[in-house]
Scaffold this active site. Structure first.
Site, mmCIF file in Angstrom:
data_model
loop_
_atom_site.group_PDB
_atom_site.id
_atom_site.type_symbol
_atom_site.label_atom_id
_atom_site.label_comp_id
_atom_site.label_asym_id
_atom_site.label_seq_id
_atom_site.Cartn_x
_atom_site.Cartn_y
_atom_site.Cartn_z
ATOM 1 N N THR A 181 4.433 15.394 11.482
ATOM 2 C CA THR A 181 5.428 15.738 10.461
ATOM 3 C C THR A 181 6.182 14.496 9.973
ATOM 4 O O THR A 181 6.241 13.487 10.686
ATOM 5 C CB THR A 181 6.461 16.730 11.055
ATOM 6 O OG1 THR A 181 7.292 17.238 10.030
ATOM 7 C CG2 THR A 181 7.331 16.097 12.113
ATOM 8 N N THR A 212 7.023 24.997 14.367
ATOM 9 C CA THR A 212 7.444 24.384 13.108
ATOM 10 C C THR A 212 8.777 25.005 12.709
ATOM 11 O O THR A 212 9.126 26.088 13.180
ATOM 12 C CB THR A 212 6.376 24.562 12.006
ATOM 13 O OG1 THR A 212 6.854 23.975 10.790
ATOM 14 C CG2 THR A 212 6.064 26.029 11.742
ATOM 15 N N VAL A 250 14.851 12.454 15.398
ATOM 16 C CA VAL A 250 13.530 12.935 15.830
ATOM 17 C C VAL A 250 13.672 14.419 16.155
ATOM 18 O O VAL A 250 14.603 14.817 16.851
ATOM 19 C CB VAL A 250 13.038 12.161 17.075
ATOM 20 C CG1 VAL A 250 11.727 12.742 17.581
ATOM 21 C CG2 VAL A 250 12.880 10.681 16.754
ATOM 22 N N GLY A 251 12.756 15.226 15.645
ATOM 23 C CA GLY A 251 12.816 16.670 15.896
ATOM 24 C C GLY A 251 11.942 17.072 17.068
ATOM 25 O O GLY A 251 11.669 16.278 17.968
ATOM 26 N N ASP A 252 11.486 18.295 17.030
ATOM 27 C CA ASP A 252 10.686 18.853 18.122
ATOM 28 C C ASP A 252 9.244 18.367 18.140
ATOM 29 O O ASP A 252 8.600 18.318 19.191
ATOM 30 C CB ASP A 252 10.650 20.385 17.992
ATOM 31 C CG ASP A 252 10.037 20.828 16.652
ATOM 32 O OD1 ASP A 252 10.445 20.274 15.607
ATOM 33 O OD2 ASP A 252 9.140 21.692 16.649
#
Ligand code: ASP
Length: 303
Positions: free
Chosen positions: A173, A206, A184-186
């Site tokens: 992503t 998501t 920073v996400g998952d």
């Protein structure tokens, strides 16, 4: 011989399923398949939330996150906040295979990629530049942009089961558009954006990564499968848990897909946030009969 399966998030998951399915059909490993699937979406400039053409952070820099996990060896690799590399999922695989580490970040992830022979290329397209200029002109704060009705995020998560019965997962992503630099996400975090247990199944998430990572959503869904839930029930239960712990997730939305080791598929999303005409929860799959995509289950928020 197992029946091979690939499943991926969103409508553009069809691109991932086509690339991964072409390999699985030939007897390739699920690891090669998920990498190829994720890479096909990364290289598609029309997808503005993954790889080349992804939307930038608040300062106009495209920072990419990606991870890959191999069920056969239970190994994983990831990169976060990497710039200038169009196929971060392949860098993540290199981290997994060429280093003893699980994740490299920022400039050092990029340096590693260049040392490994990846090319330094622009991630921007005319369309992504134009959207960033509109964002700048609109003077929206990142918080406001967060709730933009346009799809300013969306990760491709790819899960595959190969003909030997091994599972793998990949996730890649550009994260949230206009994010705070360094966010920073998952997606690159094992257990949050993706997880594989070769004896049980695989999952990928998501949506609002800042919330998803607070409940380790992918790990949770795989554990629910280990406890006996089918992939569909496990996904719904994972989303229910997320909504219970972090009710505000409903507004921005979160979704998860799952694949069991015997080739059953599941998917669920928060009802609010994703069940909108401009933003339906779609996932794609192929089990040897061609690529299809469909709307997944929605889980309402119950107080
Ligand atoms: N989960 C991704 C992130 O928060 C974005 C998305 O999938 O929509 O970085």
């Amino acid at each position: 011989m197992h029946r091979w399966t690939v499943v991926a998030t969103w409508k553009f998951g069809e691109t991932a399923c086509a690339a991964a399915g072409a390999l699985l059909r030939e007897g390739s490993s699920s690891l090669d398949a998920v990498e190829a699937g994720a890479k096909a979406v990364e290289l598609d400039p029309a997808v503005q939330s993954v790889g080349y053409g992804g939307l930038p952070n608040a300062e106009g820099v495209v920072e990419l996150d990606a991870a890959i996990m191999c069920g056969r060896t239970h190994s994983s690799g990831a990169v976060a906040g990497i710039t200038g590399i169009r196929t971060p999922v392949s860098v993540a695989r290199r981290v997994m295979e060429a280093t003893p580490h699980g994740m490299l970040v920022g400039q050092n992830a990029r340096r590693f990629a260049l040392q490994q022979g990846f090319r330094d290329e622009t991630l921007e397209t005319e369309a992504s530049r134009a959207k960033f200029q509109t964002y700048i002109r609109s003077r929206r704060t990142p918080e406001v942009a967060h709730f933009d009705t346009e799809p300013t995020h969306d990760t491709v998560g790819v899960l595959a089961l190969d003909s030997r019965g091994d599972l793998s997962a990949a996730c890649t992503t550009s994260g949230l558009a206009w994010k705070t630099p360094g966010r920073v996400g998952d997606s690159p975090i094992v257990g949050s954006g993706l997880y594989v247990d070769n004896e049980v199944g695989a999952a990928a998430a998501t949506g609002n990564g800042d919330e998803i990572l607070k409940v380790c959503l992918s790990f949770l869904v795989v554990r629910f499968m280990a406890e006996g839930l089918n992939p569909q029930a496990a996904c719904a239960e994972g989303i229910r848990y997320l909504l219970r712990k972090r009710p505000d997730t409903q507004w921005h939305g979160a979704a998860v897909i799952a694949l069991s080791r015997d080739g059953r598929i599941g998917s669920a999303a928060t009802q609010d946030g994703f069940r909108r005409p401009d933003r339906l929860w779609i996932y794609a799959w192929d089990q040897g009969d061609g690529v299809c995509s469909h709307e997944g289950e929605y889980v309402p928020h119950s107080r």
